[in-house]
Scaffold this motif. Structure first.
Motif, short mmCIF file in Angstrom:
data_model
loop_
_atom_site.label_atom_id
_atom_site.label_comp_id
_atom_site.label_asym_id
_atom_site.label_seq_id
_atom_site.Cartn_x
_atom_site.Cartn_y
_atom_site.Cartn_z
N GLU A 1 0.83 -1.20 0.00
CA GLU A 1 0.00 0.00 0.00
C GLU A 1 0.87 1.26 0.00
O GLU A 1 0.52 2.26 -0.63
N VAL A 2 2.00 1.19 0.71
CA VAL A 2 2.94 2.31 0.72
C VAL A 2 3.50 2.54 -0.68
O VAL A 2 3.57 3.67 -1.18
N VAL A 3 3.91 1.45 -1.34
CA VAL A 3 4.43 1.54 -2.71
C VAL A 3 3.40 2.21 -3.61
O VAL A 3 3.71 3.12 -4.40
N LYS A 4 2.15 1.76 -3.51
CA LYS A 4 1.08 2.28 -4.35
C LYS A 4 0.84 3.76 -4.11
O LYS A 4 0.69 4.56 -5.05
N LYS A 5 0.82 4.16 -2.84
CA LYS A 5 0.52 5.55 -2.51
C LYS A 5 1.67 6.47 -2.91
O LYS A 5 1.45 7.57 -3.44
N LEU A 6 2.90 6.05 -2.67
CA LEU A 6 4.05 6.86 -3.08
C LEU A 6 4.05 7.04 -4.60
O LEU A 6 4.27 8.14 -5.12
N SER A 7 3.80 5.94 -5.31
CA SER A 7 3.77 6.00 -6.76
C SER A 7 2.67 6.92 -7.25
O SER A 7 2.86 7.69 -8.20
N HIS A 8 1.50 6.84 -6.60
CA HIS A 8 0.37 7.69 -6.98
C HIS A 8 0.71 9.17 -6.89
O HIS A 8 0.24 9.98 -7.69
N HIS A 9 1.55 9.51 -5.91
CA HIS A 9 1.95 10.90 -5.71
C HIS A 9 3.26 11.24 -6.43
O HIS A 9 3.89 12.25 -6.13
N GLU A 10 3.65 10.36 -7.37
CA GLU A 10 4.82 10.58 -8.21
C GLU A 10 6.11 10.73 -7.39
O GLU A 10 7.00 11.51 -7.74
N ILE A 11 6.18 9.98 -6.32
CA ILE A 11 7.40 9.90 -5.52
C ILE A 11 8.15 8.65 -5.98
O ILE A 11 7.60 7.54 -5.90
N PRO A 12 9.36 8.77 -6.50
CA PRO A 12 10.10 7.61 -7.01
C PRO A 12 10.25 6.53 -5.94
O PRO A 12 10.77 6.80 -4.86
N VAL A 13 9.78 5.32 -6.26
CA VAL A 13 9.83 4.25 -5.27
C VAL A 13 10.41 2.98 -5.89
O VAL A 13 9.97 2.52 -6.94
N ASN A 14 11.40 2.46 -5.22
CA ASN A 14 12.06 1.21 -5.59
C ASN A 14 11.69 0.15 -4.57
O ASN A 14 11.56 0.46 -3.37
N VAL A 15 11.50 -1.07 -5.00
CA VAL A 15 11.27 -2.17 -4.07
C VAL A 15 12.54 -3.01 -3.97
O VAL A 15 13.05 -3.49 -4.98
N MET A 16 13.06 -3.12 -2.76
CA MET A 16 14.23 -3.97 -2.51
C MET A 16 13.74 -5.34 -2.07
O MET A 16 13.16 -5.49 -0.99
N ILE A 17 13.94 -6.32 -2.92
CA ILE A 17 13.60 -7.71 -2.58
C ILE A 17 14.83 -8.27 -1.89
O ILE A 17 15.71 -8.87 -2.51
N ALA A 18 14.88 -8.04 -0.58
CA ALA A 18 16.13 -8.28 0.11
C ALA A 18 15.91 -8.57 1.59
O ALA A 18 15.04 -7.96 2.22
N PRO A 19 16.75 -9.49 2.12
CA PRO A 19 17.70 -10.31 1.36
C PRO A 19 17.04 -11.57 0.82
O PRO A 19 16.07 -12.06 1.37
N ILE A 20 17.60 -12.08 -0.25
CA ILE A 20 17.18 -13.39 -0.77
C ILE A 20 17.87 -14.46 0.07
O ILE A 20 19.09 -14.50 0.18
N ILE A 21 17.07 -15.33 0.68
CA ILE A 21 17.59 -16.40 1.53
C ILE A 21 17.21 -17.73 0.88
O ILE A 21 16.01 -18.04 0.75
N PRO A 22 18.18 -18.52 0.45
CA PRO A 22 17.87 -19.79 -0.21
C PRO A 22 16.96 -20.67 0.63
O PRO A 22 17.12 -20.77 1.85
N SER A 23 15.97 -21.27 -0.03
CA SER A 23 15.03 -22.22 0.58
C SER A 23 14.11 -21.59 1.64
O SER A 23 13.40 -22.31 2.35
N ILE A 24 14.12 -20.26 1.74
CA ILE A 24 13.17 -19.56 2.61
C ILE A 24 12.31 -18.61 1.78
O ILE A 24 11.09 -18.66 1.81
N ASN A 25 12.95 -17.72 1.02
CA ASN A 25 12.17 -16.82 0.17
C ASN A 25 12.70 -16.73 -1.26
O ASN A 25 12.23 -15.92 -2.05
N SER A 26 13.70 -17.54 -1.59
CA SER A 26 14.32 -17.47 -2.92
C SER A 26 13.34 -17.80 -4.05
O SER A 26 13.51 -17.35 -5.18
N HIS A 27 12.31 -18.57 -3.74
CA HIS A 27 11.31 -18.94 -4.76
C HIS A 27 10.32 -17.81 -5.04
O HIS A 27 9.50 -17.92 -5.95
#
Length: 354
Positions: free
Chosen positions: A214-240
């Protein structure tokens, strides 16, 4: 000790800088059990500190910013993998539970920032807020130190990058919109998983996944540059989850995505290993071995240029997934450049009119 709900670390590791070691003896644990007393204080304590400077020069060649500033040391979010845990040892505390329960705050941070920006030698650079611990962790709701710092940056028209995993950032939407209109702000929202169960175990006191999107959506709506950090990638926990996370980030309006692979330097290796055996006993050894595979056979990785993403077969698989995600969902990635020309060293000076 029983599993401590609502906390990431399940133990306090020995501080490498301290000569004395704190140990919980069986006699004490048995006494607590008989008396129905808690072994550890469960509440979070806050201590004001009085630094002389607020900006930290970043010399690492693989970091994309020149300075960082951290209004808080320690972080109540309790992310088990957090690289900032080791920094708590410099304050005399443990990188384990102490990092989450003993929060140091810098009430004078905004004043120090203003003083620095007004100095004759200062030239505007990319400053990361925070770079170490989260500047929007729970206590910020009360103290508003981060908000005060943003006001200083806006007054001086100085660029700033922000990274957080707390929805509290929306409280400062008014300031962020003004900064964005001048090309003076970039925001990264860290999202590690699409699973609330995984999130609550990895990052027990952070905003929910739903709230972060929801934060990503709202920032984007107001033209605030927003990057999503998919981090950290942990094998066999969230790597998929890399591809579905990227897809949803795009759908919610993120300008771009990034990722890092988990690395467990210093005391974090022991803290994470202890936590892993307690939370994922069925796959703990597999996860640890896969992390080691990414980092040349060790949990500790410090080599510049390699430490953030690793190397080897598993690291390459993660990299290829990321590249595919960008190709599928971020074909027209939006890059925003800061406008350093707007910087005003002394915005209240009357002489600038002449």
């Amino acid at each position: 000790m029983e599993y401590i709900k609502g906390r990431g670390a399940q133990t306090n590791t020995q501080n490498k800088f301290l000569k004395d070691e704190h140990s919980l003896l069986d006699e004490f644990l048995n006494y607590c059990q008989l008396e129905n007393d808690k072994v550890e204080q469960s509440s979070t304590s806050y201590l004001e500190v009085f630094p002389k400077t607020i900006l930290n020069k970043v010399t690492s060649p693989d970091i994309g910013f020149v300075y960082s500033m951290n209004p808080y040391q320690g972080c109540e979010h309790g992310c088990i993998y957090c690289y900032a845990r080791n920094s708590h040892e410099y304050w005399g505390y443990s990188a384990g539970l102490d990092f989450e329960k003993k929060i140091l705050y810098k009430a004078n941070a905004a004043q120090l920032l203003k003083k620095k920006l007004q100095s004759r030698t200062w030239k505007p650079e990319n400053i990361m807020l925070s770079g170490n611990t989260d500047c929007y962790q729970p206590i910020e709701r009360k103290l508003e130190i981060t908000r005060a710092m943003l006001k200083v940056l806006l007054e001086h028209k100085h660029p700033v990058s922000i990274i957080t995993k707390n929805a509290l950032i929306l409280r400062d939407l008014d300031l962020l919109k003004e900064l964005a209109a001048l090309n003076l702000v970039k925001v990264s929202i860290s999202i590690t998983s699409l699973s609330e169960k995984t999130r609550s175990i990895l990052e027990p006191r952070t905003a929910t996944i739903k709230r972060r999107f929801e934060v990503v959506k709202k920032l984007s709506h107001h033209e605030i540059p927003v990057n999503v950090m998919i981090a950290p990638i942990i094998p066999s926990i969230n790597s998929h989850e890399l591809l579905p996370l990227a897809k949803k980030s795009s759908e919610y309006g993120a300008n771009s995505i990034g990722y890092t692979s988990v690395r467990l330097n210093g005391a974090i290796g022991d803290i994470f290993t202890d936590w892993l055996h307690k939370t994922y006993p069925d796959r703990s050894n597999k996860v640890l071995n896969q992390i080691k595979d990414i980092h040349g056979g060790t949990l500790n990785e410090s080599r510049y240029g390699v430490r953030m993403r690793g190397e080897g077969k598993i690291a390459e698989q993660i990299k290829q997934q990321f590249l595919l995600a960008k190709k599928l969902y971020f074909k027209h990635e939006k890059k925003v450049e800061f406008d350093f020309s707007l910087f005003e060293r002394n915005p209240s000076a009357q002489m600038k009119l002449f």
